[in-house]
Motif scaffolding. Sequence first.
Motif, short mmCIF file in Angstrom:
data_model
loop_
_atom_site.label_atom_id
_atom_site.label_comp_id
_atom_site.label_asym_id
_atom_site.label_seq_id
_atom_site.Cartn_x
_atom_site.Cartn_y
_atom_site.Cartn_z
N MET A 78 0.82 -1.48 0.01
CA MET A 78 -0.07 0.04 -0.11
C MET A 78 0.95 1.39 0.00
O MET A 78 0.26 2.33 0.01
N GLY A 79 2.19 1.06 0.07
CA GLY A 79 2.97 2.36 0.03
C GLY A 79 3.11 3.09 1.35
O GLY A 79 3.39 4.24 1.19
N ILE A 80 2.97 2.45 2.39
CA ILE A 80 3.14 3.09 3.67
C ILE A 80 4.49 2.75 4.37
O ILE A 80 4.93 1.48 4.56
N ALA A 81 5.27 3.61 4.80
CA ALA A 81 6.39 3.61 5.28
C ALA A 81 6.28 3.23 6.73
O ALA A 81 5.22 3.33 7.44
N MET A 82 7.14 2.58 7.36
CA MET A 82 7.03 1.95 8.67
C MET A 82 8.38 2.33 9.66
O MET A 82 9.67 2.44 9.05
N THR A 83 8.13 2.29 10.71
CA THR A 83 8.95 2.41 11.99
C THR A 83 8.93 0.98 12.29
O THR A 83 7.96 0.58 12.77
N LEU A 84 9.95 0.27 12.49
CA LEU A 84 10.08 -1.41 12.78
C LEU A 84 10.96 -1.40 13.89
O LEU A 84 12.02 -1.21 13.81
N GLU A 85 9.96 -2.04 15.01
CA GLU A 85 10.52 -2.10 16.36
C GLU A 85 9.62 -2.87 17.35
O GLU A 85 9.19 -3.94 17.00
N ASP A 86 9.86 -2.68 18.50
CA ASP A 86 9.22 -3.34 19.70
C ASP A 86 9.02 -2.58 20.92
O ASP A 86 9.46 -1.48 20.66
#
Length: 338
Positions: free
Chosen positions: A256-264
């Motif tokens: 969908m073209g959505i950027a992400m912060t990837l973490e916990d």
Amino acid sequence: VFDSTIVRVETDAGIVGHGEVCPLGPFYLPAYADGVRAGLRELGPHLIGQDPRELAKLNHRMDAALKGHAYVKSGIDIACWDILGQVAGLPVCTLLGGRFGESVRLYRAISQESPEEMASKVAAYRAEGYTRFQLKVGGDPDTDIARIFAVAAKLQPGDRLVADANTGWVQHEAVRVAKAVRDVDVYIEQPCLTYEECLAVRRQCPHPFVLDENVDGLDMLLRAKADLAMDVVNLKISKLGGLTKTKQVRDLCVSMGIAMTLEDSWGGDITTAAIAHLAHSTPEEFRFTSTDFNSYVTVSNAEGAPQRVNGYMAAGAEPGLGVTPRMEVLEEPVVVVG
């Protein structure tokens, strides 16, 4: 001090995998440290004899045996990805989709202090290689406005600033802050507690907008996308229930073209390794930033975890997560199932 649970999954083939779950206290998300252990006692017996390599089947069984409580399942799921990687002879990031780029850009959180003290931290963190700064706000709106202006004044070309309220403002306060800093280059993250409040703020806010706590599954992601509620979404592994379900959400975000912060939510070396494998297997243009929690904590719980180098980290090349728990730190198990 946060209480982390290391999950160890043993197989009859002698292969052992590890995961980690560390809720950020019971006041943050509906998760708490003792709840992890209680959930493992309840859930564990249903998984004895299952094949840890069959991750979709395993998650289906966990969801049938224990409704909700995604964070309880996260450590088991991560440990099974670790096992799958060891069996396949491949790092987890390869199994999650492949390694994109050489490394993963990290952010540095700046805890709430006076505006001047928070601004003074930027130069030191930049010297460590960070160019993404997550400013913890969500307190008094006037002080938060001053914090944003003070830190923004220290930014250099290429830096990015995120004002993360962690649900701390009520709606009218969030709108006021956003309008007061309308001319500042800043992202606004999770200003209010509810999705509806955040959406109302988003519709009055000129800044790039990040949703975090509200997005806890595919259903909320799809709703937020339909409402144009965010530009970036923060995906936390334990909030979503482990790497399997986070990968599902991650892959949909890419589509969908959505950027992400990837973490916990929090954690140590094992959590940092899981984050690194997830982030490194995500196309670079959709990686907004990630976290190296083992740079924040004072106790190392595993060897072989990724280490920050000039504001970046990289997933390991060893099979599985590539980490070995420090048993002298962990000592005796507090829960045994099977």
